[in-house]
Design a protein around this motif. Sequence first.
Motif, PDB file in Angstrom:
ATOM      1  N   THR A   1       0.852  -1.183   0.000  1.00  0.00           N
ATOM      2  CA  THR A   1       0.000   0.000   0.000  1.00  0.00           C
ATOM      3  C   THR A   1       0.895   1.242   0.000  1.00  0.00           C
ATOM      4  N   GLN A   2       0.287   2.415   0.085  1.00  0.00           N
ATOM      5  CA  GLN A   2       1.045   3.670  -0.018  1.00  0.00           C
ATOM      6  C   GLN A   2       2.008   3.816   1.173  1.00  0.00           C
ATOM      7  N   PHE A   3       3.216   4.263   0.884  1.00  0.00           N
ATOM      8  CA  PHE A   3       4.221   4.414   1.935  1.00  0.00           C
ATOM      9  C   PHE A   3       3.875   5.606   2.839  1.00  0.00           C
ATOM     10  N   MET A   4       4.057   5.404   4.127  1.00  0.00           N
ATOM     11  CA  MET A   4       3.878   6.512   5.070  1.00  0.00           C
ATOM     12  C   MET A   4       4.795   7.682   4.724  1.00  0.00           C
ATOM     13  N   GLU A   5       5.984   7.377   4.244  1.00  0.00           N
ATOM     14  CA  GLU A   5       6.966   8.414   3.921  1.00  0.00           C
ATOM     15  C   GLU A   5       6.512   9.322   2.788  1.00  0.00           C
TER      16      GLU A   5
ATOM     17  N   ASP B   1       3.275  13.099   3.102  1.00  0.00           N
ATOM     18  CA  ASP B   1       3.502  14.549   3.066  1.00  0.00           C
ATOM     19  C   ASP B   1       3.517  15.065   1.632  1.00  0.00           C
ATOM     20  N   ALA B   2       4.135  14.298   0.732  1.00  0.00           N
ATOM     21  CA  ALA B   2       4.173  14.714  -0.671  1.00  0.00           C
ATOM     22  C   ALA B   2       2.769  14.734  -1.265  1.00  0.00           C
ATOM     23  N   VAL B   3       1.957  13.737  -0.925  1.00  0.00           N
ATOM     24  CA  VAL B   3       0.580  13.687  -1.428  1.00  0.00           C
ATOM     25  C   VAL B   3      -0.182  14.946  -1.019  1.00  0.00           C
ATOM     26  N   LEU B   4       0.074  15.418   0.188  1.00  0.00           N
ATOM     27  CA  LEU B   4      -0.646  16.594   0.674  1.00  0.00           C
ATOM     28  C   LEU B   4      -0.277  17.854  -0.098  1.00  0.00           C
ATOM     29  N   THR B   5       0.880  17.860  -0.735  1.00  0.00           N
ATOM     30  CA  THR B   5       1.299  19.066  -1.470  1.00  0.00           C
ATOM     31  C   THR B   5       0.640  19.182  -2.836  1.00  0.00           C
TER      32      THR B   5
ATOM     33  N   ASP C   1      -2.694  24.853  -0.985  1.00  0.00           N
ATOM     34  CA  ASP C   1      -2.205  26.226  -1.052  1.00  0.00           C
ATOM     35  C   ASP C   1      -1.839  26.641   0.370  1.00  0.00           C
ATOM     36  N   GLU C   2      -1.650  27.908   0.599  1.00  0.00           N
ATOM     37  CA  GLU C   2      -1.152  28.320   1.914  1.00  0.00           C
ATOM     38  C   GLU C   2      -2.184  28.169   3.020  1.00  0.00           C
ATOM     39  N   ASN C   3      -3.444  27.982   2.657  1.00  0.00           N
ATOM     40  CA  ASN C   3      -4.493  27.886   3.675  1.00  0.00           C
ATOM     41  C   ASN C   3      -5.205  26.549   3.727  1.00  0.00           C
ATOM     42  N   THR C   4      -5.248  25.834   2.595  1.00  0.00           N
ATOM     43  CA  THR C   4      -6.133  24.678   2.473  1.00  0.00           C
ATOM     44  C   THR C   4      -5.428  23.529   1.758  1.00  0.00           C
ATOM     45  N   VAL C   5      -5.745  22.318   2.196  1.00  0.00           N
ATOM     46  CA  VAL C   5      -5.344  21.101   1.488  1.00  0.00           C
ATOM     47  C   VAL C   5      -6.630  20.382   1.082  1.00  0.00           C
ATOM     48  N   ARG C   6      -6.806  20.170  -0.203  1.00  0.00           N
ATOM     49  CA  ARG C   6      -7.997  19.492  -0.696  1.00  0.00           C
ATOM     50  C   ARG C   6      -7.675  18.013  -0.931  1.00  0.00           C
ATOM     51  N   LEU C   7      -8.477  17.126  -0.355  1.00  0.00           N
ATOM     52  CA  LEU C   7      -8.216  15.691  -0.452  1.00  0.00           C
ATOM     53  C   LEU C   7      -9.517  14.922  -0.632  1.00  0.00           C
TER      54      LEU C   7
ATOM     55  N   THR D   1      -2.213  14.074   9.853  1.00  0.00           N
ATOM     56  CA  THR D   1      -0.828  14.430   9.529  1.00  0.00           C
ATOM     57  C   THR D   1      -0.557  15.902   9.819  1.00  0.00           C
ATOM     58  N   LEU D   2      -1.445  16.785   9.384  1.00  0.00           N
ATOM     59  CA  LEU D   2      -1.232  18.212   9.626  1.00  0.00           C
ATOM     60  C   LEU D   2      -1.228  18.520  11.115  1.00  0.00           C
ATOM     61  N   ALA D   3      -2.116  17.887  11.874  1.00  0.00           N
ATOM     62  CA  ALA D   3      -2.151  18.123  13.319  1.00  0.00           C
ATOM     63  C   ALA D   3      -0.846  17.687  13.974  1.00  0.00           C
ATOM     64  N   ALA D   4      -0.316  16.540  13.554  1.00  0.00           N
ATOM     65  CA  ALA D   4       0.943  16.049  14.119  1.00  0.00           C
ATOM     66  C   ALA D   4       2.114  16.954  13.762  1.00  0.00           C
ATOM     67  N   ARG D   5       2.039  17.635  12.609  1.00  0.00           N
ATOM     68  CA  ARG D   5       3.110  18.522  12.159  1.00  0.00           C
ATOM     69  C   ARG D   5       2.952  19.939  12.714  1.00  0.00           C
ATOM     70  N   GLY D   6       1.840  20.194  13.429  1.00  0.00           N
ATOM     71  CA  GLY D   6       1.578  21.550  13.893  1.00  0.00           C
ATOM     72  C   GLY D   6       1.211  22.495  12.771  1.00  0.00           C
ATOM     73  N   ASP D   7       0.712  21.930  11.669  1.00  0.00           N
ATOM     74  CA  ASP D   7       0.341  22.708  10.483  1.00  0.00           C
ATOM     75  C   ASP D   7      -1.103  23.173  10.642  1.00  0.00           C
TER      76      ASP D   7
END
Length: 243
Positions: free
Chosen positions: A130-134, A137-141, A145-151, A198-204
Amino acid sequence: MKIAVIGGTGLIGSQVVRNLNAAGHQAVPHSLTTGIDILTGQGVDEALAGAEVVVNLTNSPTFDEASPAFFRTSMDNLLAAARRAGAGHFVILSIVGVDQVPELDYYRAKTLQEDILKAGPVPYSIVRATQFMEFIDAVLTWTADENTVRLPRTPIQPIAAADVAAAVAEVAAGAPLGGTLDVAGPDAYPLDELGRITLAARGDKRTVTTDDTAGMFAAVQGDVLTPGDGARIAPTRYTAWLK
């Protein structure tokens, strides 16, 4: 055994080499940086000479319509060289559900790689992960944009690269499967929820917006990227890996 690991200097390959050598095998990493070119064939026969097992962990430099040509040429060259070397086992790493998403160029290319291996002259094993945890972060990019991640809400069951490498090394050291082993992490998440974790864990502080048309995984229908019965479930949980 002597095991040639093509792509043996990358994220998965370097760990596969380390695991195999720790188990007493002679695993040798090969890549462009060590002087082989799997597209032209340069150095391939020399790299595979005497190898009992060939593990191919190389990847296409692009995920677009050029990727099938990469896998066809590289697999043809490597399988021919493996046959000349007398190798008795050829292993590749693929993706869980890869043949269920023909809308994606890269997934079609990986399915082609599997088909070439199955029709080839060397006994084989396919490890589908399955998809690598590593890579989360790249998937989220991709759709941020600077305010929102659409998924999208696509179900994902991420696995740690170390767990993938352990499975590949174990398969490489064993008898050819003549088939496929699926490996996955222990927990499945909708991708949008995974983004929030992921964002919560990164403080994003950005907001995740659910958008089933956003990004590459929007092409995935249903839960085809999560494993079915018989899959090997790895131990590392995503929340623990994030820490």
